[in-house]
Design a protein around this motif. Sequence first.
Motif, PDB file in Angstrom:
ATOM      1  N   ILE A  51     -46.569  -4.274   6.410  1.00  0.00           N
ATOM      2  CA  ILE A  51     -45.994  -2.994   6.823  1.00  0.00           C
ATOM      3  C   ILE A  51     -46.830  -2.432   7.974  1.00  0.00           C
ATOM      4  O   ILE A  51     -48.043  -2.281   7.857  1.00  0.00           O
ATOM      5  N   ILE A  52     -46.172  -2.168   9.084  1.00  0.00           N
ATOM      6  CA  ILE A  52     -46.847  -1.626  10.267  1.00  0.00           C
ATOM      7  C   ILE A  52     -46.293  -0.239  10.551  1.00  0.00           C
ATOM      8  O   ILE A  52     -45.088  -0.067  10.767  1.00  0.00           O
ATOM      9  N   ASP A  53     -47.172   0.748  10.535  1.00  0.00           N
ATOM     10  CA  ASP A  53     -46.797   2.143  10.771  1.00  0.00           C
ATOM     11  C   ASP A  53     -46.812   2.414  12.278  1.00  0.00           C
ATOM     12  O   ASP A  53     -47.845   2.309  12.931  1.00  0.00           O
ATOM     13  N   LEU A  54     -45.655   2.754  12.826  1.00  0.00           N
ATOM     14  CA  LEU A  54     -45.540   3.040  14.258  1.00  0.00           C
ATOM     15  C   LEU A  54     -45.987   4.457  14.609  1.00  0.00           C
ATOM     16  O   LEU A  54     -46.011   4.841  15.783  1.00  0.00           O
ATOM     17  N   GLU A  55     -46.310   5.254  13.577  1.00  0.00           N
ATOM     18  CA  GLU A  55     -46.897   6.588  13.745  1.00  0.00           C
ATOM     19  C   GLU A  55     -46.053   7.495  14.623  1.00  0.00           C
ATOM     20  O   GLU A  55     -46.582   8.297  15.393  1.00  0.00           O
ATOM     21  N   GLY A  56     -44.738   7.351  14.515  1.00  0.00           N
ATOM     22  CA  GLY A  56     -43.846   8.237  15.258  1.00  0.00           C
ATOM     23  C   GLY A  56     -43.721   7.932  16.729  1.00  0.00           C
ATOM     24  O   GLY A  56     -43.055   8.670  17.471  1.00  0.00           O
ATOM     25  N   LYS A  57     -44.337   6.843  17.193  1.00  0.00           N
ATOM     26  CA  LYS A  57     -44.272   6.490  18.612  1.00  0.00           C
ATOM     27  C   LYS A  57     -42.859   6.043  18.987  1.00  0.00           C
ATOM     28  O   LYS A  57     -42.063   5.623  18.157  1.00  0.00           O
ATOM     29  N   THR A  58     -42.562   6.152  20.278  1.00  0.00           N
ATOM     30  CA  THR A  58     -41.235   5.792  20.791  1.00  0.00           C
ATOM     31  C   THR A  58     -41.159   4.290  21.067  1.00  0.00           C
ATOM     32  O   THR A  58     -42.049   3.708  21.685  1.00  0.00           O
ATOM     33  N   VAL A  59     -40.067   3.689  20.612  1.00  0.00           N
ATOM     34  CA  VAL A  59     -39.884   2.236  20.725  1.00  0.00           C
ATOM     35  C   VAL A  59     -38.591   1.944  21.489  1.00  0.00           C
ATOM     36  O   VAL A  59     -37.554   2.573  21.240  1.00  0.00           O
ATOM     37  N   PHE A  60     -38.672   0.988  22.408  1.00  0.00           N
ATOM     38  CA  PHE A  60     -37.502   0.508  23.136  1.00  0.00           C
ATOM     39  C   PHE A  60     -37.387  -1.006  22.956  1.00  0.00           C
ATOM     40  O   PHE A  60     -38.371  -1.675  22.610  1.00  0.00           O
ATOM     41  N   GLU A 491     -30.888  -5.201  17.567  1.00  0.00           N
ATOM     42  CA  GLU A 491     -29.779  -5.354  16.633  1.00  0.00           C
ATOM     43  C   GLU A 491     -30.126  -6.445  15.630  1.00  0.00           C
ATOM     44  O   GLU A 491     -30.932  -7.338  15.910  1.00  0.00           O
ATOM     45  N   ILE A 492     -29.503  -6.374  14.474  1.00  0.00           N
ATOM     46  CA  ILE A 492     -29.709  -7.406  13.458  1.00  0.00           C
ATOM     47  C   ILE A 492     -29.293  -8.761  14.032  1.00  0.00           C
ATOM     48  O   ILE A 492     -28.217  -8.903  14.614  1.00  0.00           O
ATOM     49  N   GLY A 493     -30.156  -9.742  13.894  1.00  0.00           N
ATOM     50  CA  GLY A 493     -29.907 -11.087  14.407  1.00  0.00           C
ATOM     51  C   GLY A 493     -30.556 -11.366  15.739  1.00  0.00           C
ATOM     52  O   GLY A 493     -30.727 -12.522  16.120  1.00  0.00           O
ATOM     53  N   LYS A 494     -30.933 -10.303  16.466  1.00  0.00           N
ATOM     54  CA  LYS A 494     -31.578 -10.506  17.763  1.00  0.00           C
ATOM     55  C   LYS A 494     -33.093 -10.660  17.593  1.00  0.00           C
ATOM     56  O   LYS A 494     -33.673 -10.327  16.552  1.00  0.00           O
ATOM     57  N   LEU A 495     -33.730 -11.154  18.642  1.00  0.00           N
ATOM     58  CA  LEU A 495     -35.180 -11.291  18.643  1.00  0.00           C
ATOM     59  C   LEU A 495     -35.843  -9.929  18.494  1.00  0.00           C
ATOM     60  O   LEU A 495     -35.387  -8.939  19.087  1.00  0.00           O
ATOM     61  N   CYS A 496     -36.907  -9.887  17.725  1.00  0.00           N
ATOM     62  CA  CYS A 496     -37.625  -8.627  17.534  1.00  0.00           C
ATOM     63  C   CYS A 496     -38.664  -8.459  18.640  1.00  0.00           C
ATOM     64  O   CYS A 496     -39.865  -8.648  18.437  1.00  0.00           O
ATOM     65  N   ASP A 497     -38.183  -8.141  19.831  1.00  0.00           N
ATOM     66  CA  ASP A 497     -39.036  -7.859  20.984  1.00  0.00           C
ATOM     67  C   ASP A 497     -38.987  -6.361  21.241  1.00  0.00           C
ATOM     68  O   ASP A 497     -37.897  -5.804  21.470  1.00  0.00           O
ATOM     69  N   MET A 498     -40.148  -5.708  21.242  1.00  0.00           N
ATOM     70  CA  MET A 498     -40.170  -4.253  21.363  1.00  0.00           C
ATOM     71  C   MET A 498     -41.344  -3.802  22.228  1.00  0.00           C
ATOM     72  O   MET A 498     -42.417  -4.407  22.205  1.00  0.00           O
ATOM     73  N   SER A 499     -41.126  -2.717  22.956  1.00  0.00           N
ATOM     74  CA  SER A 499     -42.174  -2.066  23.740  1.00  0.00           C
ATOM     75  C   SER A 499     -42.364  -0.665  23.167  1.00  0.00           C
ATOM     76  O   SER A 499     -41.410   0.123  23.101  1.00  0.00           O
ATOM     77  N   VAL A 500     -43.579  -0.364  22.735  1.00  0.00           N
ATOM     78  CA  VAL A 500     -43.892   0.910  22.088  1.00  0.00           C
ATOM     79  C   VAL A 500     -44.642   1.781  23.089  1.00  0.00           C
ATOM     80  O   VAL A 500     -45.695   1.378  23.600  1.00  0.00           O
ATOM     81  N   LEU A 501     -44.100   2.971  23.366  1.00  0.00           N
ATOM     82  CA  LEU A 501     -44.648   3.848  24.404  1.00  0.00           C
ATOM     83  C   LEU A 501     -45.224   5.120  23.804  1.00  0.00           C
ATOM     84  O   LEU A 501     -44.838   5.561  22.713  1.00  0.00           O
ATOM     85  N   SER A 502     -46.118   5.748  24.563  1.00  0.00           N
ATOM     86  CA  SER A 502     -46.803   6.953  24.084  1.00  0.00           C
ATOM     87  C   SER A 502     -45.935   8.196  24.177  1.00  0.00           C
ATOM     88  O   SER A 502     -46.237   9.212  23.545  1.00  0.00           O
ATOM     89  N   LYS A 503     -44.858   8.128  24.976  1.00  0.00           N
ATOM     90  CA  LYS A 503     -43.991   9.291  25.158  1.00  0.00           C
ATOM     91  C   LYS A 503     -42.530   8.891  25.006  1.00  0.00           C
ATOM     92  O   LYS A 503     -42.169   7.731  25.221  1.00  0.00           O
ATOM     93  N   ASP A 504     -41.698   9.869  24.671  1.00  0.00           N
ATOM     94  CA  ASP A 504     -40.257   9.659  24.542  1.00  0.00           C
ATOM     95  C   ASP A 504     -39.615   9.852  25.914  1.00  0.00           C
ATOM     96  O   ASP A 504     -39.517  10.976  26.411  1.00  0.00           O
ATOM     97  N   LEU A 505     -39.194   8.769  26.523  1.00  0.00           N
ATOM     98  CA  LEU A 505     -38.638   8.840  27.873  1.00  0.00           C
ATOM     99  C   LEU A 505     -37.395   9.711  27.940  1.00  0.00           C
ATOM    100  O   LEU A 505     -37.112  10.317  28.975  1.00  0.00           O
TER     101      LEU A 505
END
Length: 532
Positions: A51-60, A491-505
Amino acid sequence: MQTTIFTNGNIYTMNLNKPFVQCLVTSNERIIDMGSSEAMLLQWGRNGTTIIDLEGKTVFPGLIDSHLHISSVGINAQELDLTGVKSKDELLTLIKKKSVTLQPGEWILGRGWDENVFLDKQIPTIQELDYAAPFFPLFLPRICGHAFLVNTKALFLSGYHPEMAIPYGGTVVIDPTSKKPTGLLLETASTIVTKHIPKKSYMQLKNALKIAMEESVRLGFTSIHTNDPNYLGGAIQTYKLFDELVNNEGIGPRSNLLIDYDYLEELKTAGMSTGFGNNKVMIGAIKIFADGALGGRTALLSKPYSDAPTNSGNAMYSQKELLDIIRDIRAQNFPVAVHTIGDQALRNVLDILDQFEPSKYRDRLIHVSILNENLIDRLVSPNRIADVQPKFVSSDYPWIIERLGEERSNCSYPFKTLLKAGVLCAGGSDAPIEPLNPLLGMHAAVTRKKVGETHNGYNPQEKLSMFEAVQLFTIGGAYATNEENVKGTLEIGKLCDMSVLSKDLFEMKSADELLSTEVEMTIIGGEIKYRK
């Protein structure tokens, strides 16, 4: 199979059917579930689950650079960095300082000068280059990579003489008074010198590539489309280097390799074609150049340059030669990736592409800087993608107005018009020509001005929304390689590639907040590859 839950995130999926979730569950590189943190933890949070806590950070969705030269980014880090140099004198001073550090037989190499930002707008003469570096051959590409400074020592080692045959599309610029070279080479004329520059060893190339690949992940990239054989010793060695770093050593983002036409036979002999490899390293399209660049006035225009009325730019090939090249590429079932900056260059390429059946993969038109309504209409196709570089806007204005005049400059980099027309568009940096940082590209796309400028932007009607800018660097990049079913959105079935940013764009009050936004994590296939 190891299951990982990324919970407590501000996750934008970029999928309009389910645009926002708090939690993703991943296994074997893929997303297997998504929803609220409470529901996902209840369903999947059993013993043995990470379990990895993203701490409310914005993910794209993982950021994708659709066109760059990643090896050059690494190689340039080891040579003279001339980006940001503000005058001819500063450039010559850097050359002098470099020359005192070299051993006999070494070259002065570097890249990034741009006379358009020089206070005096003057390019050094060959006499000035000789004075700065009398004992060492010098080869310095302009920031665009389409014009080059050399000194007399470099020309001597190349065997240059006035009757030498210069490759088609290239020019050795001659002083009209002395009838001698000025030290400036344009386009393919550079090859008379580059063939004499000592080759780097395999490990030197690998180390340079590793530096740049690690930097790209630090900047949030999970995928890149990169053109490198000319820098890395051919197509097969390029594939080998990426395979070793990405597949064997786990370094860098997923890499789609654009291969220059010169190496097509090399690929054929090795049994490689588009799609060869795996979802981490894959052979892509065949890269060719139809014209040059605006900075050196070698981009091919339908009408002459406004500040050089006798010059319309350079075609890299005659129309017959270009037809034969594309026929050769199509015969081997490859898509093309064609550098087209000027409007005439794009028209020439489309006239030829219209004669062929589409490839299995999309053809890529790279840069498409100068456009008109007819050309935009011809780009609208499920089999074509416009590969654009938003950062060009902030770099090229306002001097591009002098090159093209008001009317044509108003039709330059028309990103909003392209999207409204239905043209598939992907976003890239063309690094090292522009900075690798994707947030700078997004900033240029939504503001259309340099950082710090206070006006409303150049051609403000072409500004993109933040959502559209993010799309360029996510789903747009996936479309460029026909991978929209496996990446580009979460989406479900797609690669789990994510960029986690410090701000909500999407909640920013000003696009300038992009400049202080940082990458917190880069996740590729559900694995954290970078953590701040």
